[in-house]
Design a protein around this motif. Structure first.
Motif, short mmCIF file in Angstrom:
data_model
loop_
_atom_site.label_atom_id
_atom_site.label_comp_id
_atom_site.label_asym_id
_atom_site.label_seq_id
_atom_site.Cartn_x
_atom_site.Cartn_y
_atom_site.Cartn_z
N ASP A 1 0.80 -1.23 0.00
CA ASP A 1 0.00 0.00 0.00
C ASP A 1 0.83 1.28 0.00
N GLU A 2 2.15 1.18 -0.25
CA GLU A 2 2.99 2.38 -0.23
C GLU A 2 3.92 2.40 -1.44
N THR A 3 3.98 3.56 -2.08
CA THR A 3 4.86 3.79 -3.22
C THR A 3 5.78 4.95 -2.89
N CYS A 4 7.03 4.87 -3.34
CA CYS A 4 8.01 5.92 -3.09
C CYS A 4 8.71 6.26 -4.40
N ILE A 5 8.96 7.54 -4.61
CA ILE A 5 9.76 8.00 -5.74
C ILE A 5 10.91 8.83 -5.17
N ASP A 6 12.13 8.42 -5.46
CA ASP A 6 13.30 9.22 -5.11
C ASP A 6 13.75 9.95 -6.36
N ALA A 7 13.98 11.25 -6.25
CA ALA A 7 14.44 12.06 -7.37
C ALA A 7 15.78 12.67 -7.02
N LYS A 8 16.69 12.69 -7.99
CA LYS A 8 18.01 13.26 -7.77
C LYS A 8 18.49 13.95 -9.04
N PHE A 9 19.17 15.09 -8.87
CA PHE A 9 19.77 15.81 -9.98
C PHE A 9 21.25 15.46 -10.05
N HIS A 10 21.81 15.36 -11.27
CA HIS A 10 23.22 15.03 -11.48
C HIS A 10 23.79 15.98 -12.52
N GLY A 11 25.04 16.40 -12.34
CA GLY A 11 25.70 17.22 -13.35
C GLY A 11 26.75 18.12 -12.75
N GLU A 12 27.76 18.39 -13.55
CA GLU A 12 28.87 19.24 -13.11
C GLU A 12 28.50 20.71 -13.05
N ASN A 13 27.49 21.13 -13.82
CA ASN A 13 27.19 22.56 -13.89
C ASN A 13 25.88 22.93 -13.19
N ILE A 14 25.46 22.15 -12.22
CA ILE A 14 24.26 22.50 -11.46
C ILE A 14 24.65 23.50 -10.38
N ALA A 15 24.15 24.72 -10.50
CA ALA A 15 24.47 25.75 -9.52
C ALA A 15 23.65 25.55 -8.25
N GLU A 16 22.38 25.22 -8.43
CA GLU A 16 21.51 24.99 -7.28
C GLU A 16 20.31 24.19 -7.77
N HIS A 17 19.63 23.56 -6.85
CA HIS A 17 18.39 22.88 -7.20
C HIS A 17 17.48 22.92 -5.99
N ARG A 18 16.20 22.83 -6.26
CA ARG A 18 15.25 22.94 -5.17
C ARG A 18 13.99 22.16 -5.51
N VAL A 19 13.24 21.85 -4.50
CA VAL A 19 11.90 21.31 -4.64
C VAL A 19 10.97 22.30 -3.98
N TYR A 20 9.94 22.67 -4.67
CA TYR A 20 8.93 23.55 -4.10
C TYR A 20 7.83 22.65 -3.56
N ALA A 21 7.71 22.59 -2.26
CA ALA A 21 6.73 21.73 -1.61
C ALA A 21 5.40 22.47 -1.56
N MET A 22 4.43 21.97 -2.31
CA MET A 22 3.12 22.60 -2.39
C MET A 22 2.09 21.77 -1.65
N GLY A 23 0.97 22.39 -1.36
CA GLY A 23 -0.13 21.65 -0.77
C GLY A 23 -0.16 21.70 0.74
N GLY A 24 0.72 22.47 1.33
CA GLY A 24 0.76 22.56 2.78
C GLY A 24 -0.24 23.55 3.36
#
Length: 117
Positions: A69-92
């Motif tokens: 009854d549980e599903t999980c998705i892990d997301a990850k960014f990869h790369g030499e030129n990533i300056a920053e990354h973010r997740v905008y958590a919505m629905g709160g």
């Protein structure tokens, strides 16, 4: 169910995706993937999809059926030129949405109310 050895990504418009019974998220093209073979009781309970992006970076999505009854998705960014990354958590709720900046991995977890058989 046997272990599935290939996943096929099929490009559909939003309308085509809806016609074949897939939910849609926005108006862009949708790549439909059937991962209904995932089974938490086997070695085939998770699969990673690696996506090469136009700027040379990558995004990976690991889709896991962690229990019946549980599903999980892990997301990850990869790369030499990533300056920053973010997740905008919505629905709160009003004023409680938040940004999560520069973490190595993001996990999304959904637990089902009822198990569809």
């Amino acid at each position: 169910m046997q272990n599935q050895t290939q996943l096929y990504f099929v490009n559909h418009s939003k309308e085509q995706a809806q016609k074949v019974g897939y939910p849609t998220f926005n108006n862009c093209n949708h790549y439909l993937v059937d991962m209904s073979h995932l089974d938490s009781g086997t070695d085939d309970y998770m699969n990673t999809i690696s996506i090469k992006l136009p700027n040379g970076n990558f995004a990976t999505l690991c889709v896991m059926q962690t229990s019946k009854d549980e599903t999980c998705i892990d997301a990850k960014f990869h790369g030499e030129n990533i300056a920053e990354h973010r997740v905008y958590a919505m629905g709160g709720g009003e004023g409680r949405d938040t940004n999560v900046w520069n973490k190595n991995i993001y996990a999304l977890i959904a637990k089902a109310n009822e198990i569809q058989e």
